[in-house]
Design an enzyme around this catalytic site. Sequence first.
Site, mmCIF file in Angstrom:
data_model
loop_
_atom_site.group_PDB
_atom_site.id
_atom_site.type_symbol
_atom_site.label_atom_id
_atom_site.label_comp_id
_atom_site.label_asym_id
_atom_site.label_seq_id
_atom_site.Cartn_x
_atom_site.Cartn_y
_atom_site.Cartn_z
ATOM 1 N N ASP A 52 5.045 -5.967 -1.210
ATOM 2 C CA ASP A 52 4.250 -4.886 -1.795
ATOM 3 C C ASP A 52 3.982 -3.815 -0.744
ATOM 4 O O ASP A 52 3.348 -4.089 0.288
ATOM 5 C CB ASP A 52 2.928 -5.444 -2.318
ATOM 6 N N TYR A 57 0.143 3.646 2.786
ATOM 7 C CA TYR A 57 0.057 2.821 3.985
ATOM 8 C C TYR A 57 0.733 3.468 5.192
ATOM 9 O O TYR A 57 0.544 3.014 6.324
ATOM 10 C CB TYR A 57 0.686 1.447 3.748
ATOM 11 N N LYS A 86 3.986 2.355 -4.256
ATOM 12 C CA LYS A 86 2.972 3.027 -5.072
ATOM 13 C C LYS A 86 2.920 4.528 -4.816
ATOM 14 O O LYS A 86 3.102 4.982 -3.679
ATOM 15 C CB LYS A 86 1.590 2.426 -4.800
ATOM 16 N N HIS A 119 -1.123 4.358 -7.603
ATOM 17 C CA HIS A 119 -1.988 3.626 -6.667
ATOM 18 C C HIS A 119 -3.446 3.612 -7.110
ATOM 19 O O HIS A 119 -4.127 2.589 -6.992
ATOM 20 C CB HIS A 119 -1.869 4.229 -5.266
#
Length: 315
Positions: A52, A57, A86, A119
Amino acid sequence: MSFPTPLQNTALPLPGGKGELPALGFGTLIPDPVMAKRAIKAALRVGFRHIDAAEAYRNEDVVGEALQEAFAEGTLTRGELFVTTKLWNNNHRPERVGPALDASLRRLRLDQVDSYLIHTPFAFQPGDEQYPKGEDGQPLYDDGVSLLDTWRAMERLVDAGKCRFIGLSDVRLDAVKAIYTAARIKPAVVQVECHPYLPEWELLEFCQQHGIVLLAFAPLGHGMEPRVLNDPVIVDIAQREHRTPAQVALAWAVQRGAAILTTSTSLDHIRENFDVSALSEESLARMRHDISTRVRLNKVVDTGLPGFIPRAQGA
């Protein structure tokens, strides 16, 4: 003598009979790139088959390097791996959704992701700034786009073959219901904070009734107070069933029909989090009825600002 049933190979069916989501997944929210790559490759060697990732990030390139090295080393093939990433909040405008996924695919070094999630349901002002904010320090939201507008653009990505499934993240049940009702392509996955202190039974029931997989992040409580793994019920079950508290919490999640994401840079913890076996029916009943603490650890569902993602100073 009975032996515990291992849960490592559990997979949950996705809509249309077109695939399955491995119940045990590995999250990539690890800020240090060297540690992130090492942990991802270790997780794949241990047996995790769901990775994931997320634009937010800021390490999809590291994830891509780790995956390509694992493929080259023969740890697994691309067909054996389920990859999620995402869409971030500043790319909710329909014209930005496709380019955002294209950029993620380039960083991940993949032609297609298995699952692409919105997200959070909050749209930020469009642009390159990850956390746009006003003079008051609060996020600058985008009132010119709705969640359904973004969802329609996500559907077109499935049509184009750039992702197999689409879904939602950091979202409450009412928004899931609204998108499900209006969607041409229904959500396949809903990723939310979920653990014994936030069981989300109503959301889980809705997802199961409609063929959606609930994917739990922070299933161990993210090490925050109050500590899930110190709960006396979980500790007692762990002692009785010869497991660790983490293995109890993860088994409970999978046995009730959810998928989970764990993240660690410790090889011992990565192995522990994959070595999950079924609990007794008595223990499952105790998990449901004897744990009374209720707490949400991440306020992202209220603001669109994930509490677990480090933000740059002043962002």
